[in-house]
Design an enzyme around this catalytic site. Structure first.
Site, PDB file in Angstrom:
ATOM      1  N   ASP A 130      52.164  -1.796  11.861  1.00 36.13           N
ATOM      2  CA  ASP A 130      51.609  -0.871  12.370  1.00 36.13           C
ATOM      3  C   ASP A 130      50.143  -1.079  12.123  1.00 36.13           C
ATOM      4  O   ASP A 130      49.782  -1.602  11.012  1.00 36.13           O
ATOM      5  CB  ASP A 130      52.205   0.494  11.842  1.00 36.13           C
ATOM      6  CG  ASP A 130      51.644   1.721  12.486  1.00 36.13           C
ATOM      7  OD1 ASP A 130      52.644   2.138  13.514  1.00 36.13           O
ATOM      8  OD2 ASP A 130      50.564   2.260  12.451  1.00 36.13           O
ATOM      9  N   CYS A 230      56.956   9.067  24.056  1.00 34.98           N
ATOM     10  CA  CYS A 230      57.529  10.155  23.942  1.00 34.98           C
ATOM     11  C   CYS A 230      56.650  11.227  24.719  1.00 34.98           C
ATOM     12  O   CYS A 230      55.990  12.338  24.576  1.00 34.98           O
ATOM     13  CB  CYS A 230      57.511  11.096  22.544  1.00 34.98           C
ATOM     14  SG  CYS A 230      55.642  10.972  21.720  1.00 34.98           S
TER      15      CYS A 230
END
Lengths: 302, 175
Positions: A130, A230
């Site tokens: 990340d 999403c």
């Protein structure tokens, strides 16, 4: 909900869609099979007198009837991890095998990375990356709580990710669960549309294209990639996959999904996409009473 | 390389170094060996050494030992590899709660079985008087029965008739 008006032409049952977006989401957890079998996790929930319902499409996803899913023995022991039902879809579609090398390039806070490790019986390597150091600490906390010994955690920008530090030069599979405008999380987070603008979407789409291209380059020939978001915006979904098809060696492939969904789009706002994008999945909140998601599967070609 | 080949390197807190197989192969001052780590888990908790056949052990940070399911080049500069499992470089080595939850079901020694209320207090981080323990003092694996099987809760420190919960703050729960 006004930003969603532009999806009226592409969503079947648009009013049901809007209504579903206004209903809050319940609590779902994923059984962490690194620490307990589904049977044992369920038996522990029963001892705790927590009412539950297993998802039809995936027995490892369990909907709980409790306001405090963290205050259960299953949570303390790491038998379960709070994870939205649709969030559990991309790792299942990627289908990693024990012993493989898998890259989760936008991994924090780690729900999907630890799910990948569990699907691999905690054998092999999941490189959980990340770019945000603050979110890495949440990723590490979850990985330790869930007992994943096969995760390697890195802190870099996925767009120019280097494999030099490892003893291999390509991954078998890659999950690109890209940062996105999060429209599909509206039920969990009513503020999700607060910063919505088409300009914001264009900026994120540029980042997503860079990450997916690097993912294709870092995955071996014949290896597979799942691209997921999403959000509903075609600019962040089909258009990003289309960009990868045009610039890298890859093709869209089909997959089975036991959840109701709509096919990917082949056209949006005057732009045409490859017909193969129909094999992608658009999961809407009114389909399965979940959050919204987009999932596409790619294979790296010669 | 310096002139003196027998000068030991210092541990570098920024990178992972794989543990040497044995103390004789040590090249970093004060670093535990794989053999010592596996022996410790066997001697203290009767965890069979073959439990770790598929794992490698690493040090990053002074005495912080990590367990990883596989192989990797050493040294390695990344954020984390596998999970933390043990604190060395102190008088008494101390396993982590998360590691004990992960492998503690292999242990056959120094495991204290708690009743439900005791387990709840332990998970909340509370210390408690427990007089019935007749084994060694020091770090114990606290466990209770869940769904018909023994399940490790974490590491406790047993001294003077008291079991101190070592569950880290962020992992404590009111159940």
């Amino acid at each position: 909900m006004e930003p969603f008006e532009r999806y009226r032409p592409i969503i079947d049952g648009f009013d049901a869609f809007l209504e579903a977006c206004e209903r809050p989401l319940g609590n779902a957890v994923r059984v962490n099979t690194i620490k307990a079998s589904v049977e044992r996790a369920i038996a522990t929930l029963e001892e705790d007198s927590v009412a539950y319902e297993q998802a039809d499409w995936n027995p490892r996803v369990v909907r709980l009837e409790t306001d405090s899913p963290g205050s259960t023995w299953t949570s303390f022991h790491g038998f379960t991890h709070g994870q939205e039902e649709v969030s559990a879809v991309p790792p299942v579609v990627l289908d990693p095998q024990p012993g493989e090398r898998v890259w989760d390039c936008c991994a924090a806070p780690g729900g999907k990375a630890t799910q990948l490790a569990a699907l691999m019986d905690d054998r092999g390597t999941v490189v959980a990356n990340d770019n945000n150091l603050g979110r890495i600490s949440a990723l590490r906390f979850n990985a330790e709580r869930l007992g994943a010994t096969s995760l390697a955690v890195t802190n870099d920008d996925a767009r120019n990710y280097s494999l030099k530090r490892f003893s291999f030069d390509a991954f078998d599979r890659t999950l690109v669960d890209a940062p996105c405008s999060c429209e599909g999380t509206i039920r969990k987070n009513p503020d999700a549309l607060e910063n919505w603008s088409e300009g914001h979407i264009d900026t994120i789409a540029g980042i997503q294209k860079g990450i997916l291209r690097r993912a294709v380059q870092a995955t071996r020939e014949g290896g597979q990639i799942v691209y997921s978001t999403c959000t509903f915006a075609p600019e962040e979904n089909e258009a990003v996959v289309q960009h990868a098809l045009e610039t890298e060696s890859c093709e869209v492939v089909d997959f089975d999904l036991g959840l109701e969904h709509a096919p990917g789009l082949t056209e949006w706002d005057g732009e045409r996409f490859d017909d193969s994008l129909e094999q992608a999945a658009r999961i809407y909140p009114h389909h399965n009473d979940t959050g919204g998601f987009f999932v596409a599967k790619l294979e790296v070609t010669a | 390389m310096g002139d003196s080949d027998d000068s030991l390197e210092q541990n570098d807190g920024q990178r992972f170094g794989r543990l040497p197989e044995t103390p004789a192969e040590r090249t970093v001052e004060g670093r535990a060996s794989r053999e010592e780590v596996v022996d410790y888990f066997e001697d203290r908790f009767a965890i069979p050494p073959e439990t770790f056949d598929e794992h490698t052990f690493w040090e990053k940070g002074a005495g912080k030992i990590w367990i990883y399911a596989g192989d990797a080049p050493t040294p390695l500069e990344i954020e984390a590899i596998g999970m933390t499992c043990l604190r060395t470089r102190q008088e008494h080595w101390k396993p982590t709660t998360d590691f004990v939850q992960r492998v503690g079901h292999h242990a056959e020694a120094c495991v204290i079985d708690l009743e439900r209320e005791e387990a709840t207090a332990f998970a909340a981080g509370e210390d408690q008087e427990i007089e019935r323990w007749e084994g060694d003092w020091g770090y114990l694996i606290a466990a209770h029965t869940v769904a018909g099987e023994r399940e490790p809760l974490g590491i406790g420190l047993y001294v003077h008739g008291e079991l101190r919960s070592m569950v880290p703050k962020g992992r404590q729960r009111d159940l």
